[in-house]
Structures are given as C-alpha cells and as structure tokens.
Design a protein around this motif. Structure first.
Motif, PDB file in Angstrom:
ATOM      1  N   GLU A  70      65.164  40.637  58.649  1.00  0.00           N
ATOM      2  CA  GLU A  70      65.532  41.414  58.669  1.00  0.00           C
ATOM      3  C   GLU A  70      66.929  42.034  59.605  1.00  0.00           C
ATOM      4  O   GLU A  70      65.947  41.789  61.060  1.00  0.00           O
ATOM      5  CB  GLU A  70      65.301  43.026  57.805  1.00  0.00           C
ATOM      6  N   ARG A  71      67.469  42.806  59.983  1.00  0.00           N
ATOM      7  CA  ARG A  71      68.829  43.342  61.344  1.00  0.00           C
ATOM      8  C   ARG A  71      68.781  44.250  60.989  1.00  0.00           C
ATOM      9  O   ARG A  71      68.206  44.761  60.029  1.00  0.00           O
ATOM     10  CB  ARG A  71      69.607  42.889  61.185  1.00  0.00           C
ATOM     11  N   PHE A  88      66.227  35.229  67.197  1.00  0.00           N
ATOM     12  CA  PHE A  88      67.023  34.616  67.068  1.00  0.00           C
ATOM     13  C   PHE A  88      66.845  33.266  68.058  1.00  0.00           C
ATOM     14  O   PHE A  88      67.220  34.082  69.681  1.00  0.00           O
ATOM     15  CB  PHE A  88      68.468  34.338  66.575  1.00  0.00           C
ATOM     16  N   ASP A  89      67.204  31.807  67.861  1.00  0.00           N
ATOM     17  CA  ASP A  89      66.624  31.503  69.738  1.00  0.00           C
ATOM     18  C   ASP A  89      65.585  31.428  70.650  1.00  0.00           C
ATOM     19  O   ASP A  89      66.192  31.485  71.328  1.00  0.00           O
ATOM     20  CB  ASP A  89      68.173  31.403  70.253  1.00  0.00           C
ATOM     21  N   GLY A  90      64.786  31.480  69.807  1.00  0.00           N
ATOM     22  CA  GLY A  90      63.531  32.233  70.495  1.00  0.00           C
ATOM     23  C   GLY A  90      63.501  33.312  71.532  1.00  0.00           C
ATOM     24  O   GLY A  90      62.140  33.694  71.602  1.00  0.00           O
ATOM     25  N   ASP A  91      63.910  34.182  70.406  1.00  0.00           N
ATOM     26  CA  ASP A  91      63.559  35.600  71.531  1.00  0.00           C
ATOM     27  C   ASP A  91      62.696  36.313  70.556  1.00  0.00           C
ATOM     28  O   ASP A  91      62.482  35.498  69.435  1.00  0.00           O
ATOM     29  CB  ASP A  91      64.634  36.402  71.335  1.00  0.00           C
ATOM     30  N   ALA A  92      61.911  37.032  70.985  1.00  0.00           N
ATOM     31  CA  ALA A  92      61.230  38.154  70.388  1.00  0.00           C
ATOM     32  C   ALA A  92      62.108  39.757  69.325  1.00  0.00           C
ATOM     33  O   ALA A  92      62.857  39.383  68.726  1.00  0.00           O
ATOM     34  CB  ALA A  92      60.328  38.788  71.030  1.00  0.00           C
ATOM     35  N   ARG A 112      68.250  43.169  66.522  1.00  0.00           N
ATOM     36  CA  ARG A 112      68.604  42.224  66.794  1.00  0.00           C
ATOM     37  C   ARG A 112      68.294  41.273  65.904  1.00  0.00           C
ATOM     38  O   ARG A 112      69.612  40.951  64.597  1.00  0.00           O
ATOM     39  CB  ARG A 112      69.710  41.023  67.427  1.00  0.00           C
ATOM     40  N   PHE A 113      67.598  40.947  65.551  1.00  0.00           N
ATOM     41  CA  PHE A 113      66.875  39.933  63.684  1.00  0.00           C
ATOM     42  C   PHE A 113      65.696  39.953  63.943  1.00  0.00           C
ATOM     43  O   PHE A 113      64.723  40.366  65.469  1.00  0.00           O
ATOM     44  CB  PHE A 113      67.576  39.363  63.853  1.00  0.00           C
ATOM     45  N   LEU A 114      64.785  39.431  62.754  1.00  0.00           N
ATOM     46  CA  LEU A 114      63.538  39.610  62.798  1.00  0.00           C
ATOM     47  C   LEU A 114      63.096  38.750  61.552  1.00  0.00           C
ATOM     48  O   LEU A 114      64.369  38.910  60.565  1.00  0.00           O
ATOM     49  CB  LEU A 114      62.425  41.101  62.726  1.00  0.00           C
ATOM     50  N   LEU A 119      65.026  28.493  57.796  1.00  0.00           N
ATOM     51  CA  LEU A 119      65.422  29.500  57.048  1.00  0.00           C
ATOM     52  C   LEU A 119      66.421  29.799  58.668  1.00  0.00           C
ATOM     53  O   LEU A 119      67.906  30.385  58.981  1.00  0.00           O
ATOM     54  CB  LEU A 119      64.641  30.286  57.204  1.00  0.00           C
ATOM     55  N   GLU A 120      65.804  29.595  59.836  1.00  0.00           N
ATOM     56  CA  GLU A 120      66.818  30.932  60.808  1.00  0.00           C
ATOM     57  C   GLU A 120      68.362  29.604  61.249  1.00  0.00           C
ATOM     58  O   GLU A 120      69.193  31.133  61.426  1.00  0.00           O
ATOM     59  CB  GLU A 120      65.744  30.561  62.490  1.00  0.00           C
ATOM     60  N   PRO A 121      68.088  28.646  61.552  1.00  0.00           N
ATOM     61  CA  PRO A 121      69.602  28.450  62.016  1.00  0.00           C
ATOM     62  C   PRO A 121      70.436  28.678  60.365  1.00  0.00           C
ATOM     63  O   PRO A 121      71.333  29.110  60.653  1.00  0.00           O
ATOM     64  CB  PRO A 121      69.833  26.771  61.867  1.00  0.00           C
TER      65      PRO A 121
END
Length: 274
Positions: free
Chosen positions: A214-215, A239-243, A247-249, A260-262
């Motif tokens: 979810e965003r 995204f991209d290793g961020d916690a 922005r996104f979870l 799934l992430e990419p």
C-alpha cells in the motif's frame, strides 16, 4: 532493550489494547457518530476514535509517564525515556462506521520518535475486537496469534500469491491506484481489500495473505503490524531498500517480496504515484 524488557512493554500494550478494544466494541454496539472529516469527506473520525485514543494515552501515561506518544487523533509528545508509543485507536474506521467487523486497535512501542525510517520497534499488539483475536510481537521474541506462533507463507510463486492492498481517501489518487491494480491483477492469484492495514499485516504474518502492499500509510497504521510480520519471518520495507513509509510499504516472504517489488515499482511509476 532486552527480550525480557520488550516482553514487559508488550504486556502493557496487550492489557491496554484489550481494554481499548472492549471500549471500541461497546461504542460500536451503542451506535457510531461521525465527529469530523479529515483529508476528504470520506476520511472520517468518529467520537469513538477520539475516546479510545484518549483512554489509551491516559492508560500508558499512568504506567510509562516518561515515554513519548504518537496517535492518529491527538497531538504527539516526545517524552524523556527515548521510547514512543505509536497508536491507532481504531484502524479501519470506515469499516467500524458501517458495522463491518474488520477493524482493530493497534499499539506499538518503539525506540526513537515518530519516523518509521528511524525508529526501532520493540513490541506491538493488534487487537481485533469483533473476533477476539490478539496478534502480538516483540523484537527477537517472535510473533503470535494468542499462544500460536506465526510464520509467513513461504515458497509462494507470484501467480499463486494472494495480495492485499488499500486505497487513498483522495478520489484522484484512488483512480491512479486502480491503474496499479489493473496491472497486477492478472499476475497474482487474486486481490483482497479489507480496509485495515494493521489486520492486513497481521494476516500476512498468519499466512491468511501472502503479501500486502500500500501507498500512503501513516506510522500508526503499520507500526505494530510491521513488527508482527518481521517476527513471523517476513520482510517489510519500501522501494529500493528503503524502510516502509507513506511512499510505499510491501510485506511478504523475502522471495516473494523480491519478485513483487520491481513489478509494483514500475506500475506505481507508470501511474504517476512515485
């Protein structure tokens, strides 16, 4: 903090969460009244949201007066102990308003302040008043549904994954999120949208869902649930290793999250959401 100290914090969260859940259920049975709207006319807060949060805040202050507090319905405080309680008094307020049983009381305690990219979650409890289920976790101590230890589903292929999500209160953003949904729907087993981020996360931990993305989540939406997923062996992040953040979870087993992430990042970018 030690595992024993985290358990002591969890005992406080569980006790207060159960009491707050009972209060929320009583107010639901009596009839729910909308107190105000927030970001849009569909983003409501009920009188019960405010009453339950006030109860939780007071109960925590009685036993942990030096700690900070961040709740959905009131101003935050930093405290002096270095610990902060992150509280959603009724997660799934629209469900609660309509009498849909998918709502929860979510209480977490973290080292640090209100930023999930900076804090270290120590203990969390998510109470489902309508079902009586209580999900708990402590850092290093595992995740549980009652006395049953939880483990996320593993070895799930993308096409067999049951994915849950949620939508913004903004109509324009929901339309963009619909584009993301259209892009992923044919690539997974199916989609669920239940309306409580805290319970969605706990359901990933319990194996009732394979993934949740979810965003636009706030810290109180996911503080406890994210810890439950991690302690059940899952991965939670952005995204991209961020916690995880507004922005996104994404929460899932590690291998599924990597797949799934990419895909989701590309779909969110195409929809103009990142």
């Amino acid at each position: 903090m030690t595992i024993a100290a985290n358990k002591d914090l969890l005992d406080i969260a569980r006790r207060i969460g159960l009491e707050a859940g009972a209060l929320a259920a009583r107010r639901r049975a009596e009839g729910v009244e909308v107190a105000a709207t927030k970001s849009s006319i569909v983003d409501v807060v009920t009188l019960a949201d405010r009453e339950v949060e006030s109860y939780i805040r007071g109960a925590i202050a009685d036993v942990r007066p030096e700690d900070g507090f961040l709740g959905e319905e009131s101003t935050g405080s930093t405290g002096r102990s270095g610990l902060t309680w992150i509280v959603d008094p009724i997660d799934g307020t629209v469900n609660y308003l309509y009498g849909i049983p998918q709502y929860a009381v979510s209480i977490a305690v973290v080292e640090g302040g209100a930023d999930p990219q900076q804090w270290n979650a120590l203990a969390g409890c998510v109470v489902s008043p309508a079902t009586g289920e209580v999900f708990t976790a402590t850092q290093g101590g595992g995740a549980y549904l009652g006395a049953q230890q939880l483990q996320v589903n593993s070895d799930v292929s993308l096409e067999q994954a049951l994915l849950s999500t949620g939508f913004s209160y903004s109509a324009e953003t929901r339309m963009r999120q619909g584009q993301v949904l259209a892009g992923i729907l044919g690539r997974v087993r199916d989609i669920r949208r239940a309306g409580s981020a805290a319970l969605d996360l706990c359901w990933v931990a319990a194996g009732r869902l394979d993934a949740y993305a979810e965003r636009g989540l706030n810290p109180w939406d996911h503080a406890a649930g994210a810890l439950v997923v991690r302690e059940a062996g899952g991965r939670v992040g952005g995204f991209d290793g961020d916690a995880e953040s507004a922005r996104f979870l994404l929460a899932a087993d590690e291998a599924l999250a990597v797949e799934l992430e990419p895909i989701l990042r590309d779909l969110y970018a195409s929809a103009g959401l990142i």
